[in-house]
Design a protein around this motif. Structure first.
Motif, mmCIF file in Angstrom:
data_model
loop_
_atom_site.group_PDB
_atom_site.id
_atom_site.type_symbol
_atom_site.label_atom_id
_atom_site.label_comp_id
_atom_site.label_asym_id
_atom_site.label_seq_id
_atom_site.Cartn_x
_atom_site.Cartn_y
_atom_site.Cartn_z
ATOM 1 N N SER A 106 2.017 12.355 7.093
ATOM 2 C CA SER A 106 1.085 11.130 6.492
ATOM 3 C C SER A 106 0.816 11.022 4.942
ATOM 4 O O SER A 106 0.474 12.125 4.682
ATOM 5 C CB SER A 106 0.220 11.019 7.559
ATOM 6 N N VAL A 107 0.937 9.937 4.500
ATOM 7 C CA VAL A 107 0.567 9.963 3.072
ATOM 8 C C VAL A 107 -1.004 10.108 2.853
ATOM 9 O O VAL A 107 -1.240 10.984 1.803
ATOM 10 C CB VAL A 107 0.942 8.320 2.635
ATOM 11 N N VAL A 108 -1.770 9.764 3.594
ATOM 12 C CA VAL A 108 -3.215 9.869 3.497
ATOM 13 C C VAL A 108 -3.500 11.224 3.604
ATOM 14 O O VAL A 108 -4.345 11.754 2.699
ATOM 15 C CB VAL A 108 -3.927 9.107 4.497
ATOM 16 N N VAL A 163 11.579 10.582 2.986
ATOM 17 C CA VAL A 163 11.156 9.312 3.184
ATOM 18 C C VAL A 163 10.525 9.273 4.478
ATOM 19 O O VAL A 163 9.956 8.215 4.808
ATOM 20 C CB VAL A 163 12.213 8.367 2.975
ATOM 21 N N PHE A 183 0.322 4.410 -2.574
ATOM 22 C CA PHE A 183 -0.383 5.817 -2.104
ATOM 23 C C PHE A 183 0.535 6.755 -2.835
ATOM 24 O O PHE A 183 0.143 7.871 -3.225
ATOM 25 C CB PHE A 183 -0.191 5.831 -0.610
ATOM 26 N N SER A 213 8.256 8.994 7.618
ATOM 27 C CA SER A 213 6.966 8.728 7.705
ATOM 28 C C SER A 213 6.314 9.853 8.510
ATOM 29 O O SER A 213 4.909 9.836 8.490
ATOM 30 C CB SER A 213 6.649 7.499 8.465
ATOM 31 N N GLY A 261 0.858 -1.106 -0.208
ATOM 32 C CA GLY A 261 -0.067 -0.034 -0.037
ATOM 33 C C GLY A 261 0.806 1.381 0.095
ATOM 34 O O GLY A 261 0.486 2.134 -0.777
ATOM 35 N N TYR A 262 1.860 1.151 0.702
ATOM 36 C CA TYR A 262 2.618 2.523 0.778
ATOM 37 C C TYR A 262 3.174 2.945 -0.418
ATOM 38 O O TYR A 262 3.257 4.203 -0.783
ATOM 39 C CB TYR A 262 3.780 2.497 2.042
ATOM 40 N N GLU A 273 14.757 13.005 5.076
ATOM 41 C CA GLU A 273 13.741 13.903 5.273
ATOM 42 C C GLU A 273 12.530 13.483 4.272
ATOM 43 O O GLU A 273 11.205 13.228 4.726
ATOM 44 C CB GLU A 273 13.914 15.208 5.185
#
Lengths: 425, 754
Positions: free
Chosen positions: B581-583, B576, B340, B578, B336-337, B574
């Motif tokens: 947040s991707v969402v 990469v 996204f 987390s 998923g990551y 920086e």
């Protein structure tokens, strides 16, 4: 710089732990494992940070290979290093798995000690490392000649575990020092990963081939190897030479050690391979496939009177029949509904070229409506095509200079893997 | 998972005392000691237990003895053991020092290096006095293997006693060793000097050293190259000639096969050429191939890193990867990551040529089995729909037909954002949302639906009755935000359709004031209650506001960012990390859009904003000079950016004046809101702080249209703003009025900010 390196099993068992700088405690392992298992699916787990300590990890062979650092280091370097570590473990121990790491932990510690000093990468070259590494690898499967019989089924690394690798090239590069004869082998593998999207109307929407030529060398010393590619091989869109038979790729790049002085005129790569596995050349081809994609699917999705979902799949392999040497008997198939991933899993163990298979799946779906039919799909296929490259790239010859006194077995193998082969419905 | 942890953490621990005793017996057993293989096997067991986290330190004495063996494998294992436990057993470690020092003089360089390395790794107080001499001797060893170890040994020594004075001779010797024939020794010197001189800013890279390093680059392996390139970041070439010489030298590494080297070279390129944007852009164009290759690498972690860095590049060169959009299509096997990230990138690089295929691809993800992924795909379609609204809407309305809870919810949230940014989509959305209320269950979706019903209730015939259903089920509603949204929507709808809603609004206010326990909801209900008592017109003034804000879309769109904004973080952790947040990244554009899909109470900010804006408007109006208020400007009819551009190019400049105020430091949204209060519509802004800073505005007044460009930047004075005005047809009075209003607003903003 790297502070610690550790390898964990998927259950969180500590397999390898080495602290290079004494900046963080052993507790970091448990912190990492808690973080990585508690992550929601959409969070990128590659780099995680807790209290100033960055955890960078890769997942391979069901293991977590983790490096921690306190500095704002280059992620490319650290990930490449971890990948290299995994590759070296594979080279030295034969395979990368919980079992092989457990059995060879002393060797891996020895390797890490030479690869990193005070968290700084010293060397990762097999040629240099082999001078320092004294521990002998313990191989889980003793190498047997029997494995050579199915040399065609090359076990390249795939994201799908169901493609079983053969054992022929998965033995330690420096196995027991007695049997010299067997050791002097060279494997040259042309591996292509195929990404295809076929639209609902059967139109090819995307094709992407990532190919590489890998050399796995068991020769203790080898002065020079010449690999001849197809003479019609061309790079880039403009360079179409002649008609028909041309083998074309969009882009290709080579390992640092490859000498290309004969590449332009004769398509010959010259390299002095070091022991172990290395990627000599990588290439990509987009969109412009020289032949039809290997599989065509003709799907029909309907709703029957009793509100069951009918999925009719007709699958055809468009490869010429000769490309498969397997017997033409009806392949044994299996199909299974996997409720967790909402998928029907259809498994076909052998699929001869030119053959065609059909399947009809009837699914009871509560509350099935006409709109539900739109939700069906796509079909994803994963497969391995031995002795086949989609670009048509071939190895013309493989010569070792100077000629070895007792000729060593040389193997050239081709394989195409489906990286992602998707057919929309 | 728990099973594994228990087995590691506790189970063997219970028996560990027995294990230690048994191992101790075995290690001191002369029979074992005389059998090389058996001896080594026992040691292996010790190391295995040590790795698993058991305390093996009671065996220290026996292990030290085992280290005196001729067997190198055994030695290595014992050293590993000693380095782990030296801190706990400093006194016993000293016993081993003699063996180690003896090994440092061994004729075999491998033994010398091994001993020296591990001696320096014994992290315990007081060890330095024993290691100093061997390290210094090691620096002059004839074997490069030993020199490598000794150089890093200097750094280790330094960090063992950080308070001691820096030894100048060692530093000089290390600088000298930069010329060592062995490339690893050279790189190690850089690393060691960096650590030793940390307090003084690290190793000094002057011109001779820089050029020496550049010339040695080709001898280094990929690791050494990327690290050396990192050190070169701190070198500043004296002039452009030197700069371009260096860039020419580096050029080959930009397209080499190794991703780490490419990334390090690119970073250095961007940093060195920070004053030459064209050179930077050119480097990025040439690194395109290698960067794309990492995005399709077989290692997914590398792929992810590549994608994150591509995103950085896209911030400045949005067109860079547009032809390669197919490389960013998701494979079904990807985690998923990665998917996204790829969707975020697809949204960024969409253009007229690829929009059809990109949308088709994203549409396929909208029905993914993973709800998060499907929703992210829907939001992505919505983002593209802001520019290509017709195509986007067609896909989104089609998805409603699936009648799936998570899909409908995401579509309605996307609708809300679309309607706000693209008013032309309103009619279509109002038609499509009928029936969604039965499917949506989550609070985000409900909020979006309720907002739409309140805002555009005049166009949705069933709006009052849908809201009534929500009012009827208010007792079982858990989300405060939904209740707040319902209050606002109901009051708004009352303004446009009073006859149908009067009764239900009364019930809603009654319930919220009398029975609701959440203070927030209760206060809001009371607020509306009092507001309505003041009169319908007052309520309309507060809640009316604009129904859409097309210019916000342009602002929130992607102005091209200068490369230097992110170049410093290229090839660091920086991009990469987390933390971002991707969402969140795909769901909303950050602060620019007050009503976008966040769950953090953004919905009621609409009302708050309106209030704040109202107050501000009064402040502003009272401050306006008489002249300005004697004419009137209006916002409508709206001008599309294309029409504006066409008009701007057609018209002659009417007047160019320089206003005595600096570039407003406030956020674009504030500026936007402030200008709207005085009926000036802003079409586009530069980012705050960029040079030159520009803004394009327009206003209608007395049957003329005024276009204006604000410019603040190089060439003009720091605190003066150059205003170019174009008008059709020309009207001196309106133009003067416009300028005076503009000046007042800008000055108010500047004084507010300071």
């Amino acid at each position: 710089m790297i502070s610690q390196v550790f390898i964990l099993s998927s259950k969180g068992d500590h397999l390898i732990y080495k602290d290079f700088r004494g900046e963080a405690t052993t507790d970091a392992i448990n912190v990492f494992y808690q973080m990585v298992t508690a992550l929601p699916g959409d969070q990128p787990p590659v780099v995680m940070t807790r209290e100033g300590l960055h955890f960078i990890h890769i997942r391979q062979g069901g293991l977590y290979c983790v490096a921690t650092t306190t500095t704002n280091a280059s992620p490319f370097t650290i990930i490449e290093f971890l990948n290299r570590l995994a590759a070296l473990i594979k080279d030295y121990c034969g395979s990368l798995s919980e079992k092989s790491v457990r059995m060879n932990f002393a060797l891996i510690y020895e390797m890490l000690d030479e690869m990193l000093d005070y968290g700084y990468i010293q060397t990762t070259s097999t040629d240099i490392l082999k001078n320092f590494i004294q521990t002998e690898a313990v191989s889980s499967k003793p190498f047997s000649l029997f494995d050579l019989s199915n040399v065609g089924l090359f076990g390249a690394e795939t994201q799908q575990s169901r493609v079983t690798p053969s054992a022929s090239a998965s033995r330690p590069i420096m196995s027991s020092r007695g049997d010299q004869v067997r050791k002097n082998e060279i494997f040259v593998d042309v591996v292509e990963r195929l990404t295809v999207v076929i639209g609902a109307n059967g139109v090819l929407m995307k094709v992407d081939i990532q190919g590489e030529i890998k050399v796995k060398c068991y020769l203790p010393t080898c002065s020079e190897m010449r690999i001849g590619l197809n003479e019609e091989f061309s790079v880039g869109k403009s360079q179409q030479r002649g008609y028909g038979a041309a083998v074309r790729v969009d882009e290709c790049n080579f390992h640092q050690a490859v000498r290309l002085d004969e590449f332009d005129s004769y398509r010959i790569l010259k390299i002095c391979p070091s022991q172990g596995e290395q990627t000599v050349m990588q290439y990509q081809l987009c969109d412009d496939l020289p032949s039809a994609p290997p599989f065509q699917l003709f799907p029909t999705v309907e709703r029957d009177k009793s509100d069951r979902l009918l999925i009719y799949l007709k699958l055809r392999c468009d490869l010429p029949p000769k490309s498969m040497s397997q017997e033409l008997s009806s392949p044994d198939q299996r199909a299974e509904l996997q409720p967790s991933s909402k998928a029907v899993h259809w498994e076909i163990s052998r699929f001869p070229g030119g053959a065609q298979l059909s399947a009809l799946f009837k699914l009871e779906v509560p509350g099935l409506s006409a709109a539900s039919l739109l939700e069906v799909g796509p079909v994803s296929m994963s497969f391995e095509l031995p002795k086949h490259t989609c670009t048509g790239l071939q190895i013309r010859f493989l010569r070792l200079t100077p000629v070895q006194p007792n000729p060593s077995p040389r193997w050239v193998r081709y394989v195409t893997h489906s990286d992602s082969y998707t057919i929309r419905i | 998972m728990t099973w594994g942890r228990v087995s590691v953490g506790e189970m063997p621990y219970l028996g560990s005392e027995e294990t230690v005793k048994e191992l101790k017996r075995a290690l001191s057993n002369p029979n074992v000691q005389s059998d090389r293989l058996r001896y080594r096997n026992v040691i292996l067991r010790v190391i295995r237990f040590m790795t698993q986290g058991l305390d093996m330190s009671p065996l220290f004495m026996e292990m030290v003895k085992a280290g005196a063996s001729v067997d190198i494998v055994q030695k290595k294992l014992v050293y590993l053991y000693m380095c782990t436990y030296a801190k706990l057993k400093p006194d016993l470690t000293l016993l081993a020092i003699n063996t180690l020092r003896k090994d440092c003089a061994d004729p075999n360089p491998m033994v010398r290096g091994l001993a020296l390395r591990n001696m320096c790794n014994l992290r315990m107080p007081g060890i330095t006095e024993y290691i100093q001499q061997p390290v210094l001797t090691g620096l002059r060893d004839k074997a490069s293997y030993v020199r490598r170890v000794a150089v890093l040994g200097c750094a280790k020594m330094r960090n063992l006693q950080p308070d001691a004075e820096i030894d100048g001779t060692v530093v000089n010797e290390l600088y000298g060793l930069l010329r060592d024939p062995d490339p690893v020794v050279m790189v190690n010197c850089l690393r060691a000097l960096e650590e030793i001189l940390k307090a003084e800013g690290g190793v000094v890279i002057n011109k001779p050293i820089a050029h020496h390093l550049l010339n040695r680059l080709k001898d280094l392996d990929a690791w050494g190259q990327s690290e050396t390139l990192g050190f070169l970041l701190r070198y500043r070439p004296r002039d452009d000639t030197e700069l371009f010489d260096i860039l020419n030298l580096l050029d080959g590494h930009l397209q080499g096969g190794d991703s780490a080297v490419t990334a390090a070279t690119l970073r250095l390129f961007l940093q060195l050429a920070s004053g030459h944007p064209t050179v930077q852009a050119d480097a990025l164009v040439r690194a395109r191939g290698p960067l794309l290759a990492t995005c399709t690498a077989s290692s997914r972690e590398l792929r992810f890193t590549g994608l994150c860095h591509v995103q950085r590049v896209l911030r400045s060169l949005p067109a860079q990867f547009s032809p390669d959009y197919k490389k960013f299509f998701c494979s079904y096997s990807e985690p998923g990551y990665i998917k996204f990230r790829k969707m975020e990138i697809l949204v960024e690089l969409v253009n007229d040529d690829n929009v059809v295929l990109v949308l088709e691809e994203l549409q396929a993800y909208c029905t993914d089995v993973s709800p998060e992924l499907a929703q992210a795909a829907i939001f992505a379609v919505g983002r593209i729909g802001r520019t290509y609204s017709e195509r986007g809407l067609a896909i989104l309305t089609g998805l409603l037909g699936l009648r799936q809870e998570h899909i409908t919810s995401a579509v309605v949230q996307t609708f809300r954002d679309l309607v706000w940014l693209c008013p032309q989509s309103t009619a279509c959305v109002c038609q499509a949302i009928a029936g969604c209320e039965e499917i949506i269950q989550d609070s985000d979706g409900k909020q979006a639906l309720i907002w739409l019903l309140g805002m555009h209730g005049d166009q949705i015939s069933g709006a009052p009755y849908i809201l009534e259903d929500y009012i009827d089920s208010l007792k079982t509603e858990l989300s405060t935000l939904v209740k707040l949204e319902l209050l606002t929507a109901m009051t708004r709808l009352f303004l446009s359709r009073p006859a149908e809603t009067q009764d239900m609004l009364g019930r809603l206010l009654h319930f919220c004031i009398e029975e609701e326990t959440d203070m927030c909801v209760r206060d809001r209900a009371l607020f509306y209650h009092r507001l309505l008592r003041c009169g319908v017109e007052e309520t309309r003034q507060v809640l009316g506001g604009p129904k859409s804000d097309p210019s916000l879309g342009l602002i929130a769109g992607r102005p091209e960012e200068p490369i230097n904004n992110w170049a410093a973080h290229f090839n660091t952790l920086e991009p990469v990390s987390s933390s971002g947040s991707v969402v969140a990244g795909i769901g909303c554009d950050g602060a620019a859009l007050p009503t976008l899909g966040g769950s953090d109470g953004t919905t009621h900010s609409a009302a708050n904003c309106t209030l704040a804006v109202q107050e501000a408007s009064e402040d502003l109006c009272s401050g306006l000079p008489e002249e300005a208020t004697s004419f009137s400007l209006t916002l409508g009819p709206a001008l599309t950016p294309e029409a504006f551009e066409k008009l701007w190019l057609e018209l002659e400049t009417f007047q160019t004046v320089s206003l005595p105020c600096s570039e407003p430091s406030s956020q674009p949204e504030t500026l936007q809101a402030a200008l709207q209060l005085v009926q000036i519509q802003a079409l586009a802004f530069s980012r705050p702080g960029s040079v030159p800073w520009k803004a394009y505005l327009y206003a209608h007044g007395s049957e003329t249209i005024i276009l204006a460009e604000l410019l603040c930047g190089p060439g003009s004075d720091e605190d003066r703003l150059l205003v170019t005005v174009k008008q059709e047809p020309r009207d001196e009075k309106v133009q003067r009025g416009f300028l005076s209003v503009l000046e007042t607003v800008l000055q108010t903003l500047v004084s507010d900010a300071t």
